[in-house]
Design an enzyme around this catalytic site. Structure first.
Site, mmCIF file in Angstrom:
data_model
loop_
_atom_site.group_PDB
_atom_site.id
_atom_site.type_symbol
_atom_site.label_atom_id
_atom_site.label_comp_id
_atom_site.label_asym_id
_atom_site.label_seq_id
_atom_site.Cartn_x
_atom_site.Cartn_y
_atom_site.Cartn_z
ATOM 1 C CG ASP A 133 -1.870 1.054 1.293
ATOM 2 O OD1 ASP A 133 -3.298 0.404 1.338
ATOM 3 O OD2 ASP A 133 -1.820 2.158 1.028
ATOM 4 C CG ASP A 183 -3.010 3.480 -2.318
ATOM 5 O OD1 ASP A 183 -3.915 2.811 -1.854
ATOM 6 O OD2 ASP A 183 -1.988 4.550 -1.205
ATOM 7 C CD GLU A 184 -5.247 -1.439 -0.578
ATOM 8 O OE1 GLU A 184 -5.128 -2.502 -0.053
ATOM 9 O OE2 GLU A 184 -6.767 -0.917 -0.018
HETATM 10 P P1 TTP Z 1 -5.540 4.743 0.770
HETATM 11 O O1 TTP Z 1 -4.250 3.750 0.573
HETATM 12 O O2 TTP Z 1 -6.146 4.904 2.379
HETATM 13 O O3 TTP Z 1 -4.366 6.215 2.188
HETATM 14 P P2 TTP Z 1 -3.366 7.363 1.649
HETATM 15 O O4 TTP Z 1 -2.531 6.045 0.929
HETATM 16 O O5 TTP Z 1 -3.337 8.460 0.961
HETATM 17 O O6 TTP Z 1 -2.210 6.816 2.979
HETATM 18 P P3 TTP Z 1 -1.940 5.911 3.325
HETATM 19 O O7 TTP Z 1 -0.236 5.936 3.729
HETATM 20 O O8 TTP Z 1 -2.375 5.684 5.598
HETATM 21 O O9 TTP Z 1 -1.806 4.608 2.639
HETATM 22 O O10 TTP Z 1 -5.886 6.165 -0.163
HETATM 23 C C1 TTP Z 1 -5.019 5.818 -1.595
HETATM 24 C C2 TTP Z 1 -5.833 7.210 -2.055
HETATM 25 O O11 TTP Z 1 -7.186 6.831 -2.048
HETATM 26 C C3 TTP Z 1 -5.648 8.172 -1.163
HETATM 27 O O12 TTP Z 1 -4.831 8.880 -1.245
HETATM 28 C C4 TTP Z 1 -6.594 8.959 -1.599
HETATM 29 C C5 TTP Z 1 -7.760 8.008 -2.116
HETATM 30 N N1 TTP Z 1 -8.607 8.042 -0.706
HETATM 31 C C6 TTP Z 1 -9.579 9.075 -1.380
HETATM 32 O O13 TTP Z 1 -9.769 9.985 -1.995
HETATM 33 N N2 TTP Z 1 -10.915 8.943 0.049
HETATM 34 C C7 TTP Z 1 -10.596 8.581 0.959
HETATM 35 O O14 TTP Z 1 -11.648 8.324 1.882
HETATM 36 C C8 TTP Z 1 -9.486 7.548 0.766
HETATM 37 C C9 TTP Z 1 -9.864 6.719 1.512
HETATM 38 C C10 TTP Z 1 -8.873 7.593 -0.079
HETATM 39 MG MG MG Z 2 -1.850 3.681 0.673
#
Ligand code: TTP
Ligand code: MG
Length: 383
Positions: free
Chosen positions: A37, A135-136
């Protein structure tokens, strides 16, 4: 990196098998699953574009308009998280928490491009792969045969992503998909966590129940009422009592809490069946204007994914979950496939106007389905 009980220098001793589960052959459980992720993904892509933003609280989302803005936070940098800012929070609240933060609107094409680059690196190793969001992704790295080799592989992948893309990520490696996902979140950002089968229960035990994918605010509240706060508390609870409260799904939840989980990476079906995105609100809302602004953001997100996949859609479905947990799905299809963002937006708005008759909303989502391949020689079809 966090290494959870990987026996010293004995990578080749694996795979171990985890305790036998009635009806489940041992073999099905001796997997090595890798979950990656990206860290604060949208914010990190912005920092790569403008390195001077590094180290500052950075919020990606709607325009805060000096605290009067509508819409939500998409994500924020880890510096901004120190102020309590989180994804899906109203942007007005984020502004109150940290008015000095840098607020930027999302640049979806840049995120889709960065995502494609990450996924291409992961795909290049040839393992069975499942991308689950922008992103995962999961890889079934069982062919590596032992957790020591899988650890070396994860270090390599993280280095390639850092060197080639200038982005950091977190990885979890575990005997199952669910535990790998929990592990990748364990030491974010820039973390690597390996959970060998014999350490799974001890790894999970101190974690809050909310760390289990699928356990949301509501289930967490019900568990709290039963005095269950950690995954270890859950493991100690009588499974019959849990079934009485949550139904049959409590069986796998309880097994997971004991470190017993056989979830793997599904075979890639080949074709994408749907593209969806949903947001659960921190605080339930009955503000239609706010709901429409969130719908616009969701539409933008699924639209970018659609174009990254080179597809057109015919059916758009709006999902609304009300505070009482009543969920309504309302969909409509075009006779021809389209990838026109305005068509998507106006259909989503009209479905919302048909469906929404007031009431507090907990979650809202958009799903696209019934795809056709885009013919690159064709112009965008009109609505
Ligand atoms: P995530 O992987 O949940 O968050 P992140 O990568 O920003 O942070 P982390 O280090 O905790 O993994 O989500 C990936 C992307 O998806 C995030 O950068 C933006 C988008 N996203 C939204 O637009 N709305 C949301 O509610 C979430 C959770 C994510
Ligand atoms: Mg992320």
């Amino acid at each position: 990196m966090v290494l959870v009980s990987l026996p010293q220098g004995t990578g080749s001793r694996f795979p171990e098998t985890i305790p036998r589960v009635a009806g489940v052959p041992d073999q099905a459980c001796s997997r090595i699953i890798f979950h990656l992720d990206m860290d604060s993904f949208y914010a990190s892509v912005e920092e790569r574009k403008q390195p001077e933003l590094k180290g500052k609280p950075l919020v990606i989302g709607a325009d805060p308009k000096q605290g009067k803005g509508r819409g939500v936070v998409s994500t924020c940098s880890y510096e901004a998280r120190k102020y309590g800012i989180r994804s899906a929070m109203p942007i007005s609240q984020a502004y109150v928490l940290c008015p000095q933060a840098v607020f930027l609107p999302p640049d979806f094409p840049a995120y889709v491009q960065a995502s494609a680059a990450v996924m291409a690196i992961l795909r290049s190793y040839g393992f069975r792969m499942e991308q689950v969001s922008i992103d995962e992704a999961f890889l079934d790295v069982s062919p590596l045969a032992d957790f020591g080799t899988a650890q070396a592989f994860a270090e390599k992948v993280r280095e390639v992503i850092r060197n080639q893309l200038g982005l950091s990520c977190s990885v979890g490696i575990a005997p199952s998909r669910t535990i790998a996902k929990i592990a990748s979140d364990f030491r974010k950002p820039d973390g690597l966590t390996i959970v060998v089968p014999s350490a799974a229960r001890d790894f999970l035990s101190p974690l809050p129940v909310r760390k289990i994918p699928g356990v949301g605010k509501k289930a967490e509240g019900m568990l709290f009422e039963m005095g269950i706060r950690t995954i270890g508390d859950l493991a100690r609870q009588d499974v019959q009592v849990l079934i009485g409260r949550f139904g049959r799904s409590a069986v796998s939840l309880h097994q997971l809490s004991c470190g017993i989980d056989c979830s793997g990476v599904p075979e890639r079906s080949g074709e994408i069946k749907s593209i969806s995105r949903e947001t659960t609100f921190e605080t339930d809302t009955d503000d239609p204007e706010y709901l429409l602004s969130v719908i616009d953001e969701l539409v933008r997100y699924v639209g970018e994914s659609l174009s990254a996949e080179g597809l057109r859609f015919r059916t758009l479905t709006l999902k609304i979950r009300y505070s009482g947990f009543i969920t309504r799905n309302r969909g409509q299809s075009f006779s021809h496939g389209t990838d026109n963002p305005e068509a998507m937006k106006s259909l989503a708005h009209s479905l919302f106007c048909e469906e929404y008759r007031g009431g507090t909303v907990r979650l809202i989502g958009i799903r696209l389905s019934s795809f056709e391949k885009r013919d690159v020689s064709q112009a965008t079809l009109p609505l």
